[in-house]
Design an enzyme around this catalytic site. Structure first.
Site, PDB file in Angstrom:
ATOM      1  N   ASP A  26     -17.362 -51.158 -17.369  1.00 39.48           N
ATOM      2  CA  ASP A  26     -15.890 -51.060 -18.029  1.00 39.48           C
ATOM      3  C   ASP A  26     -16.145 -50.979 -19.564  1.00 39.48           C
ATOM      4  OD1 ASP A  26     -15.122 -51.899 -15.556  1.00 39.48           O
ATOM      5  OD2 ASP A  26     -14.454 -53.953 -16.025  1.00 39.48           O
ATOM      6  N   LYS A 131     -12.105 -49.703 -10.567  1.00 43.27           N
ATOM      7  CA  LYS A 131     -12.156 -50.887  -9.812  1.00 43.27           C
ATOM      8  C   LYS A 131     -10.736 -51.602 -10.240  1.00 43.27           C
ATOM      9  CE  LYS A 131     -15.242 -53.342 -12.829  1.00 43.27           C
ATOM     10  NZ  LYS A 131     -14.203 -54.550 -13.302  1.00 43.27           N
ATOM     11  N   CYS A 164     -16.344 -59.539 -16.115  1.00 41.03           N
ATOM     12  CA  CYS A 164     -16.516 -58.330 -15.187  1.00 41.03           C
ATOM     13  C   CYS A 164     -17.963 -58.303 -14.825  1.00 41.03           C
ATOM     14  CB  CYS A 164     -15.882 -57.078 -15.700  1.00 41.03           C
ATOM     15  SG  CYS A 164     -14.152 -57.161 -15.362  1.00 41.03           S
TER      16      CYS A 164
HETATM   17  N1  TIU Z   1     -13.968 -55.840 -17.824  1.00 37.33           N
HETATM   18  C1  TIU Z   1     -13.626 -57.080 -18.151  1.00 37.33           C
HETATM   19  O1  TIU Z   1     -14.406 -58.045 -18.487  1.00 37.33           O
HETATM   20  N2  TIU Z   1     -12.297 -57.367 -17.739  1.00 37.33           N
HETATM   21  C2  TIU Z   1     -11.566 -58.398 -18.527  1.00 37.33           C
HETATM   22  O2  TIU Z   1     -10.418 -58.608 -18.506  1.00 37.33           O
HETATM   23  N3  TIU Z   1     -12.435 -59.252 -19.511  1.00 37.33           N
HETATM   24  C3  TIU Z   1     -12.009 -60.172 -20.136  1.00 37.33           C
HETATM   25  O3  TIU Z   1     -12.835 -60.793 -20.997  1.00 37.33           O
HETATM   26  N4  TIU Z   1     -10.467 -60.234 -20.198  1.00 37.33           N
END
Ligand code: TIU
Length: 237
Positions: A26, A131, A164
């Site tokens: 991500d 995802k 994530c």
């Molecule tokens: N990729 C991921 O970690 N999504 C989130 O929403 N992370 C947060 O820390 N908000």
């Protein structure tokens, strides 16, 4: 399969290059640039930006070494049919998932903010796994892709560490994968969560996996010859 070792905690991490993938979680504008989902949640996105340069170095080394490279992106279909109503409601945000923000619709596939930052942009042949959840195995074909490529070991980078990255490492661990998390290549909006999340992975003899600094991984990756270089008789680097 010949294995090599990377210095790590709680003990050295063993891998065979042909069964190892670099998994970058991500690294999207929506999390690391102002105007995206991370900022909508009230976070200071600048805290994540220190991961970009070490991630770039590891990505370059993994590509040179001929390791499989897989990227993930969190986000949803434009009609939001794959977004749980609970996720859409959570936080009562003024601008939330699916709403128009400065980088397009927040966490929606195809929007500028949803895509991966240019520094780490996927190359042809590197799968990008879209995802809908926090974990990269949840409702995706990641497990299938890894199995088809004979991958059993993951070097993990990305954001955010306790969300994530953690969810994905836990999912991977339960599916039998060995995970090495690079401490400076994963980032959190909360320094305390960063520290504790890394502790949790390597505690109890490596209950979820291993942790090391990218420097130790680079020392080893830089010595691996890609299958193409080996066939040509060329040296590493
Ligand atoms: N990729 C991921 O970690 N999504 C989130 O929403 N992370 C947060 O820390 N908000």
């Amino acid at each position: 399969m010949a294995t090599i070792q990377i210095e790590a905690e709680p003990y050295p991490f063993e891998l065979a290059p042909e069964s190892t993938a670099l998994l970058i979680i991500d690294m999207q504008r929506d999390f690391v640039e102002p105007g995206g989902f991370g900022e909508m949640l009230g976070n200071d996105v600048s805290l994540l930006r220190s991961t970009i340069e070490p991630c770039r170095r590891v990505l370059e080394a993994a590509r040179k070494a001929g390791l499989a490279v897989i990227h993930t992106r969190e986000g949803h279909r434009p009609d939001l049919t794959d977004a749980p109503p609970a996720k859409l409601k959570r936080g009562g945000l003024e601008v939330g998932i699916g709403d128009e923000g400065p980088m397009g619709r927040v966490l929606v596939r195809g929007e500028y903010g949803h895509d991966i930052i240019s520094e780490l942009y996927p190359e042809a042949g590197e799968p990008v796994v879209d995802k809908p959840g926090k974990g990269a195995f949840h409702e995706t074909d990641l497990h299938l892709i890894l199995r088809n490529r004979g991958i059993s070991t993951l070097i993990v980078c990305g954001v955010t560490t306790e969300v994530c990255v953690h969810t994905t490492v836990r999912e991977a661990n339960d599916r039998g994968y060995e995970c090495l998390v690079l401490s400076d290549c994963v980032g959190s909006y909360f320094p305390e969560f960063q520290r504790v999340a890394l502790e949790m992975i390597k505690a109890q003899g490596g209950i979820f996996g291993w942790v090391t600094h990218s420097g130790h991984a680079l020392e080893v990756l830089d010595r691996i010859r890609s299958p193409e270089d080996a066939a040509r008789g060329a040296g590493p680097g």
